[in-house]
Design an enzyme around this catalytic site. Structure first.
Site, PDB file in Angstrom:
ATOM      1  CB  SER A  91      36.325   4.250  69.619  1.00 41.80           C
ATOM      2  OG  SER A  91      35.733   3.213  68.880  1.00 41.80           O
ATOM      3  CG  LEU A  92      35.507   7.022  64.088  1.00 39.24           C
ATOM      4  CD1 LEU A  92      35.778   6.225  62.830  1.00 39.24           C
ATOM      5  CD2 LEU A  92      34.161   7.717  64.036  1.00 39.24           C
ATOM      6  NE  ARG A 116      36.688   0.729  63.905  1.00 40.06           N
ATOM      7  CZ  ARG A 116      36.095   1.422  64.870  1.00 40.06           C
ATOM      8  NH1 ARG A 116      35.159   2.308  64.549  1.00 40.06           N
ATOM      9  NH2 ARG A 116      36.418   1.239  66.140  1.00 40.06           N
ATOM     10  CG  HIS A 201      35.116  -0.628  71.650  1.00 38.69           C
ATOM     11  ND1 HIS A 201      36.319  -0.715  70.987  1.00 38.69           N
ATOM     12  CD2 HIS A 201      34.578   0.564  71.291  1.00 38.69           C
ATOM     13  CE1 HIS A 201      36.505   0.378  70.270  1.00 38.69           C
ATOM     14  NE2 HIS A 201      35.464   1.167  70.427  1.00 38.69           N
ATOM     15  CD  GLN A 250      39.799   1.088  67.674  1.00 37.19           C
ATOM     16  OE1 GLN A 250      38.897   0.840  66.895  1.00 37.19           O
ATOM     17  NE2 GLN A 250      40.492   2.212  67.642  1.00 37.19           N
TER      18      GLN A 250
END
Length: 256
Positions: A91-92, A116, A201, A250
């Site tokens: 992810s990040l 973000r 997500h 994403q």
């Protein structure tokens, strides 16, 4: 010698005091912390090293903090001549992977993830979204459990496919709760609510993705010098346009 891959962590791995010894002992690490402070125009390093924990756990702080910590370690590896053949991040963590691959500068990465985090917080008010880890259930069975949420006009979706038998679901608080009940009825060993600030997500994050697209368009993303395994496809990417498109997707797509 076999191939070397660098894997970078996502949210949840932060802790107050992380990097303290590195900053005290390694000038390279200290310089990365200072660059983060200068870029973001506030003392992120103070939040990382001293807390308080509630401030560090806010996703707009957690995200640049983890990119900063991971990049400091990355620089120390590079200083020792240790270079990866492949990079990836959960992810990040994909942003640090892109820094490692030469596709994004560290400064642009911390700006991107700071925004973000802010956009994710704005997308769904605190308490209205949730995530849970489901243990001991196959993907197709869990997808059926999640489908019950949509029948109640709620949202529950697969978010992180960590490994066989461990999948994280994400969505509205009521939707995730309902899917968890159905998952247990279907034979899940455990359903563990996660301490997160939003339904990451999931499709509920699409407003955040739209805002992030505007930020990324103002930053510099180049072709990766090292192959990057993308979250959204679990395939290798190096093309700059594909990397940028994946970062946007994403935000609201499962980590494969």
């Amino acid at each position: 010698m076999g191939k070397v891959a660098f894997l970078f962590p996502g949210q949840g791995s932060q802790v107050v005091g992380m990097g303290k010894e590195l900053v005290e002992q390694e000038q390279i690490a200290r310089a990365i912390f200072e660059r983060a402070d200068q870029t973001l125009q506030f003392s992120l390093s103070e939040v990382m090293l001293q807390g308080p924990e509630d401030t560090l756990k806010r996703t707009e702080n957690t995200q640049p903090a983890l990119v900063t910590m991971s990049t400091a370690v990355l620089q120390l590896f590079n200083e020792e001549g240790i270079q990866p053949d492949y990079v990836a991040g959960h992810s990040l963590g994909e942003y640090t992977a892109l820094v490692a691959a030469g596709a994004m500068s560290f400064e642009d990465a911390v700006v991107a993830v700071r925004n973000r985090g802010l956009f994710m917080e704005e997308a769904v008010p605190f308490g209205e979204g949730a995530m849970s880890a489901v243990l001991g259930l196959e993907r197709d069975v869990l997808e059926k459990a999640c489908s019950f949420a949509s029948q109640e006009n709620e949202t529950a979706e697969l978010a992180n496919l960590n490994c066989p038998g461990q999948i994280v679901i994400s969505g509205s608080a009521k939707g995730v709760e309902l899917a968890g009940v159905k998952a247990k009825e279907a034979g899940a060993k455990r359903v563990i609510p996660l301490q997160v600030s939003g339904p990451f997500h999931s499709s509920l994050m699409k407003p955040a993705a739209e805002k992030l697209e505007q930020v990324l368009s103002q930053l510099t993303i180049t072709n990766a010098k090292i192959p990057v395994v993308a979250n959204v496809s679990a395939t290798v990417v190096q093309d700059a346009e594909e990397i940028q498109a994946n970062l946007i997707k994403q935000v609201f797509s499962p980590v494969l």
